[in-house]
Scaffold this motif. Structure first.
Motif: not given
Length: 261
Positions: A24-31, A67-72, A108-116
């Motif tokens: 888990v990388d809590e800062q990157a919101c990555l599991a 947060e500049q990265a888009n989902l694509r 792998v789960a990447v949480f970014q704002g209100d998107r997973l």
């Protein structure tokens, strides 16, 4: 959106070693969660390599992109990291006879704002508890799932099948791998569970949902999931990662933590 994470991994009651791995990388919101397979110790080598590599490489990219990265872009970064991890495990398996044939499942789960952004290979799963309702967000890449989809067996027959653990995709067993990626909208109060099949083989969805719905800290819910799997036989390693989403910060976040959310 803010996220809290908790992870646990347990050998279980029947196996001598733990071939699961979590990162888990809590800062990157990555599991990341993986369930290895192979000969003596090879499974834990494969799962450990995969989780360590993806946490480091994808975590670094997410930290730089922010947060500049888009989902694509997030999806493509995930694909590249998994491809590179697959190549690393595959080459290690071919470089040593002790590791021949090793591989691993992956979720792998990447949480970014209100998107997973959710990626998976094999039969390790991701569930979501929302407003008391449990939903499985991943579809197993397994022979059993293919038989279910084709109507060859019933869910009751699947529950006792001897072919439960035959996966049709795994990371590291071939020079290329097919990652399934999906996106989900996250709502405040959602609780996400990544798990190896050592959990869902021992507990049905209603039991998993009941534990996730407890008004208790994430750590307690994770421990209860592990304990329940072991109480029901503990026939495999069992690993879980929990992620809880909440809106806002400050006082609201403190109150949510005091309530065990």
């Amino acid at each position: 959106m803010q996220y809290q994470f908790c992870s646990r991994s347990d050998t279980g009651l029947a196996r001598p070693n733990n071939e699961d791995a979590v990162a888990v990388d809590e800062q990157a919101c990555l599991a990341v969660l993986a369930d290895g397979m192979g000969g003596y110790n090879a499974g834990e080598v494969a799962s450990g390599m995969a989780t360590t590599f993806i946490r480091a490489e994808l975590g670094r990219w997410l930290a730089e992109a922010g947060e500049q990265a888009n989902l694509r872009e997030v999806r493509r970064a995930l694909e590249i990291c998994v491809e590179n991890a697959n190549r690393a495990v595959f080459e290690a398996a071919n470089a040593s006879s002790a590791y021949a044939g090793m591989g691993t499942t992956l979720v792998v789960a990447v949480f970014q704002g209100d998107r997973l952004v959710l990626g998976h290979i094999g039969d390790s799963r991701c569930y979501r508890l929302r407003a008391g309702q449990l939903a499985q967000l991943t579809r197993d890449h397994s022979l059993l799932q293919e038989q279910l989809d084709a109507g060859l067996i019933t869910p009751d027959e699947a529950a006792i099948s001897s072919q439960r653990n035959l996966v049709t995709r795994a990371l590291g067993v071939e020079d290329t791998v097919m990652l399934e990626i999906g996106e989900q909208r996250v709502e405040p109060g959602d609780c996400y569970l990544l798990c190896s099949d050592g959990l869902n083989d021992m507990l049905d969805d209603s039991a998993i949902g009941a534990i996730l719905a407890l008004r208790a800290p994430l750590e307690e819910r994770a421990d209860r999931l592990i304990d329940a799997a072991n109480a029901n036989g503990g026939r495999d390693n069992v690993s879980v990662v929990l992620a809880y989403a909440q809106a806002g910060s400050g006082r609201r976040g403190l109150i949510a933590r005091l309530l065990g959310k």
